[in-house]
Design an enzyme around this catalytic site. Sequence first.
Site, short mmCIF file in Angstrom:
data_model
loop_
_atom_site.label_atom_id
_atom_site.label_comp_id
_atom_site.label_asym_id
_atom_site.label_seq_id
_atom_site.Cartn_x
_atom_site.Cartn_y
_atom_site.Cartn_z
CG PHE A 150 7.93 -4.04 -45.63
CD1 PHE A 150 6.62 -4.25 -46.05
CD2 PHE A 150 8.58 -5.05 -44.95
CE1 PHE A 150 5.98 -5.45 -45.79
CE2 PHE A 150 7.94 -6.26 -44.69
CZ PHE A 150 6.63 -6.46 -45.11
CB CYS A 258 5.33 -1.08 -54.86
SG CYS A 258 7.05 -1.60 -54.97
#
Length: 427
Positions: A150, A258
């Site tokens: 993350f 992303c």
Amino acid sequence: MKIAVVGTGYVGLVAGACLADLGNEVICVDVDEKKIAALRQGKIPIYEPGLEELVAKNAREKRIFFTVDSAKAIRESRIIFIAVGTPQGKDGSADLKHVFQVAETIGRNANEPKIVVDKSTVPVGTSRKVRELIMKHSKHNVEVVSNPEFLREGSAVRDFMEPDRVVIGATSEEAGKAIYDLYRPLECGILVTTPESAELIKYASNAFLATKISFINEIANLSELVGADINEVAKGMGLDVRIGKHFLNAGCGYGGSCFPKDVQAIQKIAKDKNYPLEIVEATEKVNARQKLVPVQKLNKEFSSLKGKKIVLLGLAFKPNTDDMREASSIEIANALVKQGAAVVAVDPIARENAKKILKGIAYSDSVYEAAKGADAIVLVTEWNEFLELDFEKIAKEMKSKIIVDGRNVYDREKLISLGFKYYGIGR
Ligand SMILES: NC(=O)c1ccc[n+]([C@@H]2O[C@H](COP(=O)([O-])OP(=O)(O)OC[C@H]3O[C@@H](n4cnc5c(N)ncnc54)[C@H](O)[C@@H]3O)[C@@H](O)[C@H]2O)c1
């Protein structure tokens, strides 16, 4: 613990350096020989705050090594991280060819039981497929654990070392525990779940954040129409703890390596189950439109952009990175060039990467130089160095004092008092 990290990009290099700093012996592997040769000389191929120092320290203390020999790295490691790219395929799904290539190499070279950790962002079910592929070639048991990443570019080292959470998806309790122990020193929340849930957590998180951005951008556009100020609206919304203040900054859209591809990939995962994700579809549509809002503002100001000198402040998809993937600046620059504008861009770090993508624009090292004779300035990426500019000086240099603040970072009243015509997003 002896660890191999296969794929030495933004995620792999950061993960490798951080795992080494936690006391592990890490060997980072990549197919890119130039990258590995540079890393061996202490040269970091990407811009990421704090990374160079971290790699240097751990190289000095002999905890991080670099190689192109994946077979050897696999044989010598108990845990193997997969951190290769999963770019967008033609149909929007994640292209898993690099992941499967690595899986096959692991299968062929596993000389004892191993644990493989999939850190690349992959569709639901991939961990199981990776294990099947490995076991086709391996005589030894290899468990596969899903461990989505993350971290954010620009604060990747800190994000890895101080994560909000770590997610571990495992079918084997022993493998799950081994990876849990690896992260234990970080003292953060660790969720152990199934590989399917872990894989979906990653896509759902990115789709949610992208949706939050597109939502606030839509409200920004509405704010303009009804005479509200989105900065105030977002502040008022964010004070509600159920909503939260993060990711409520209106602007000229999201980009990066992303969000765009993950938003596509989750839609493909859902479509394959005959369940269209309507909110996520809308998120993507709104974002594509939002990237061009600064150009629309210039079109309102000038009857034609032909020959107009437009200065772009910032090219990277966000501050503190040199990553240009899907950056809003690409859409903006291309649209301006197409309309005949003379575009001059300033970016402290991303210029070299931008040159590979953008055609027909000029570059400058200095905002003040670039402003000479300019018809308008457009802030695209809110780098720190653009926040406290001397606008009095800039005003004197410009031909017409037009500013489009694509990230709503400037003091509108101050700029107006200096004679600028100010365009924000939703204010
Ligand atoms: N960049 C981010 O901010 C971020 C954040 C979270 C998750 N992710 C995910 O992590 C994964 C990696 O992303 P990235 O941004 O680090 O990618 P990247 O493109 O920066 O790096 C990938 C690296 O893998 C190498 N590689 C490709 N095939 C290989 C092989 N067979 N063997 C060894 N090396 C190989 C490439 O040469 C490259 O250096 C992706 O799935 C991405 O979605 C990225």
